[in-house]
Motif scaffolding. Structure first.
Motif, PDB file in Angstrom:
ATOM      1  N   VAL A  17       2.399 -61.397  49.966  1.00 34.51           N
ATOM      2  CA  VAL A  17       2.455 -62.851  50.021  1.00 34.51           C
ATOM      3  C   VAL A  17       1.123 -63.370  50.541  1.00 34.51           C
ATOM      4  O   VAL A  17       0.439 -62.694  51.329  1.00 34.51           O
ATOM      5  CB  VAL A  17       3.603 -63.358  50.919  1.00 34.51           C
ATOM      6  CG1 VAL A  17       4.955 -63.016  50.320  1.00 34.51           C
ATOM      7  CG2 VAL A  17       3.487 -62.816  52.336  1.00 34.51           C
ATOM      8  N   LEU A  18       0.767 -64.569  50.101  1.00 39.37           N
ATOM      9  CA  LEU A  18      -0.432 -65.237  50.582  1.00 39.37           C
ATOM     10  C   LEU A  18       0.023 -66.431  51.397  1.00 39.37           C
ATOM     11  O   LEU A  18       0.680 -67.335  50.874  1.00 39.37           O
ATOM     12  CB  LEU A  18      -1.315 -65.684  49.408  1.00 39.37           C
ATOM     13  CG  LEU A  18      -2.680 -66.279  49.771  1.00 39.37           C
ATOM     14  CD1 LEU A  18      -3.540 -65.239  50.508  1.00 39.37           C
ATOM     15  CD2 LEU A  18      -3.401 -66.761  48.521  1.00 39.37           C
ATOM     16  N   PHE A  19      -0.326 -66.424  52.704  1.00 35.26           N
ATOM     17  CA  PHE A  19       0.212 -67.417  53.631  1.00 35.26           C
ATOM     18  C   PHE A  19      -0.912 -68.150  54.328  1.00 35.26           C
ATOM     19  O   PHE A  19      -1.829 -67.535  54.894  1.00 35.26           O
ATOM     20  CB  PHE A  19       1.102 -66.723  54.662  1.00 35.26           C
ATOM     21  CG  PHE A  19       1.747 -67.657  55.654  1.00 35.26           C
ATOM     22  CD1 PHE A  19       2.726 -68.556  55.245  1.00 35.26           C
ATOM     23  CD2 PHE A  19       1.385 -67.635  56.993  1.00 35.26           C
ATOM     24  CE1 PHE A  19       3.328 -69.414  56.159  1.00 35.26           C
ATOM     25  CE2 PHE A  19       1.986 -68.483  57.913  1.00 35.26           C
ATOM     26  CZ  PHE A  19       2.954 -69.377  57.495  1.00 35.26           C
ATOM     27  N   ASP A  20      -0.839 -69.483  54.295  1.00 39.22           N
ATOM     28  CA  ASP A  20      -1.774 -70.336  55.018  1.00 39.22           C
ATOM     29  C   ASP A  20      -1.063 -70.839  56.269  1.00 39.22           C
ATOM     30  O   ASP A  20      -0.128 -71.641  56.177  1.00 39.22           O
ATOM     31  CB  ASP A  20      -2.211 -71.506  54.130  1.00 39.22           C
ATOM     32  CG  ASP A  20      -3.241 -72.398  54.810  1.00 39.22           C
ATOM     33  OD1 ASP A  20      -3.521 -72.181  56.005  1.00 39.22           O
ATOM     34  OD2 ASP A  20      -3.757 -73.309  54.147  1.00 39.22           O
ATOM     35  N   ALA A  21      -1.505 -70.359  57.430  1.00 36.17           N
ATOM     36  CA  ALA A  21      -0.865 -70.707  58.703  1.00 36.17           C
ATOM     37  C   ALA A  21      -1.352 -72.043  59.247  1.00 36.17           C
ATOM     38  O   ALA A  21      -1.011 -72.408  60.366  1.00 36.17           O
ATOM     39  CB  ALA A  21      -1.118 -69.615  59.732  1.00 36.17           C
ATOM     40  N   GLY A  22      -2.155 -72.764  58.462  1.00 33.79           N
ATOM     41  CA  GLY A  22      -2.636 -74.065  58.891  1.00 33.79           C
ATOM     42  C   GLY A  22      -3.991 -74.030  59.555  1.00 33.79           C
ATOM     43  O   GLY A  22      -4.488 -75.065  60.002  1.00 33.79           O
ATOM     44  N   ASP A  23      -4.611 -72.838  59.631  1.00 32.55           N
ATOM     45  CA  ASP A  23      -5.926 -72.721  60.258  1.00 32.55           C
ATOM     46  C   ASP A  23      -7.040 -72.581  59.240  1.00 32.55           C
ATOM     47  O   ASP A  23      -8.194 -72.301  59.598  1.00 32.55           O
ATOM     48  CB  ASP A  23      -5.947 -71.518  61.208  1.00 32.55           C
ATOM     49  CG  ASP A  23      -5.597 -70.208  60.515  1.00 32.55           C
ATOM     50  OD1 ASP A  23      -5.253 -70.234  59.314  1.00 32.55           O
ATOM     51  OD2 ASP A  23      -5.648 -69.151  61.177  1.00 32.55           O
ATOM     52  N   GLY A  24      -6.706 -72.774  57.960  1.00 34.69           N
ATOM     53  CA  GLY A  24      -7.721 -72.682  56.919  1.00 34.69           C
ATOM     54  C   GLY A  24      -8.142 -71.273  56.588  1.00 34.69           C
ATOM     55  O   GLY A  24      -9.170 -71.074  55.929  1.00 34.69           O
TER      56      GLY A  24
END
Length: 315
Positions: free
Chosen positions: A38-45
């Protein structure tokens, strides 16, 4: 040699044959522990690709049908999660695909995704840093047009018992009275040396590794702001576990523990207050677990946002 089309026609499919003696609708049918990246963006760019375990399910509303099309679920999971960044829109579309591929069989779909997300955390005092792996669980469901999305993580921290701290201070006072008689002229250097000795600090408060388990429902369009969520909770607690630690970092951690004495009730309320201030959260559920060093059992507290129809049960 038979061509591919003829070969496909010859393959048996026993799932199409009903078993009248076993007829009945089923709540959920599908697959658990599907392995997929999975490719996940944790909100930190800084999107990360991680190895995930996925559960994919639909209900089987037709009592006369023997089974669902599991390969259709698998192929949709593999195609979507393997190529797209996780988002609410993507998950809603994936669940809609589950139902579209089971139009005659299902009217409910759900999905769970478990993986770990690495976040680099700085040391308290030194210039060092290290990685922390935070577990992430994303759950989504689609019933008709009603889409529900939740995600969760865990924050590990240290908790020092306020009662134990008070009892320890009393013992230190008793030792001081024993070593320095009332009315005796106190020598500054002697008292300073006493405070720095094992004789002076005769008792220490008990502390334990503790875990805050969080489950949140993001507001519409809020996305997965995992790093900010973790930062908010760790700041509220004041004593998150550390990665790289030099002596100055360990001393700073000891100071943080002494400045943040807390029962499990205190910890739960700290987190509750911090999350209440985040308008990107439609609802949340907190489970705080202090893995006692004094007792063989854990001290546990629960808290939630208190939205009507939201969280409220122990789990």
């Amino acid at each position: 040699m038979p061509n591919q089309e003829n070969t496909a026609r010859l393959l048996p499919d026993v799932a199409v044959h009903a078993q009248p003696h076993l007829a009945g609708a089923l709540d959920w049918v599908g697959m658990a522990e599907i392995q997929v990246p999975v490719l996940f963006d944790a909100g930190d760019g800084q999107p990360q690709r991680s190895s995930a375990r996925v559960g994919a399910f639909v209900n089987l509303k037709r009592p006369d049908k023997r089974g669902i099309h599991m390969s259709r679920l698998y192929l949709q999971v593999e195609q979507a999660l393997g190529t797209q960044t996780l988002s609410a829109d993507m998950l809603r579309s994936l669940l809609r695909g589950f139902l579209d591929s089971h139009q005659d069989l299902s009217d409910r779909a759900c999905l769970s995704i478990h993986f770990e997300h690495l976040v680099r955390r700085p040391a308290l005092k030194s210039a060092n840093s290290g990685w922390r792996a935070y577990p992430v669980c994303i759950e989504a469901s689609l019933v008709g047009d009603q889409f529900l999305l939740e995600f969760g993580t865990e924050v590990v921290y240290s908790s020092t018992c306020p009662a134990s701290a008070a009892l320890s201070r009393q013992l230190i006072q008793d030792q001081f009275i024993h070593d320095f008689a009332p009315g005796e002229t106190l020598d500054h250097a002697a008292v300073l040396a006493w405070l720095g000795s094992e004789k002076g600090i005769v008792a220490a408060a008990h502390a334990q590794r503790s875990v805050a388990r969080l489950r949140v429902r993001p507001a519409a369009g809020a996305g997965f702001h995992l790093v900010e969520l973790i930062d908010r909770v760790e700041s509220a607690l004041g004593t998150p576990v550390q990665t790289a630690v030099k002596r100055e970092d360990e001393q700073a951690f000891a100071l943080a523990n002494g400045s943040n004495l807390m029962f499990c009730e205190d910890a739960a309320r700290r987190i509750q207050k911090a999350l209440d201030a985040d308008d990107r959260l439609g609802d949340f559920h907190i489970r705080v677990e202090h893995q006692e060093s004094l007792h063989p059992h854990d001290a546990v507290a629960y808290a939630s946002k208190g939205v009507e129809g939201g969280y409220g049960s122990i789990g």
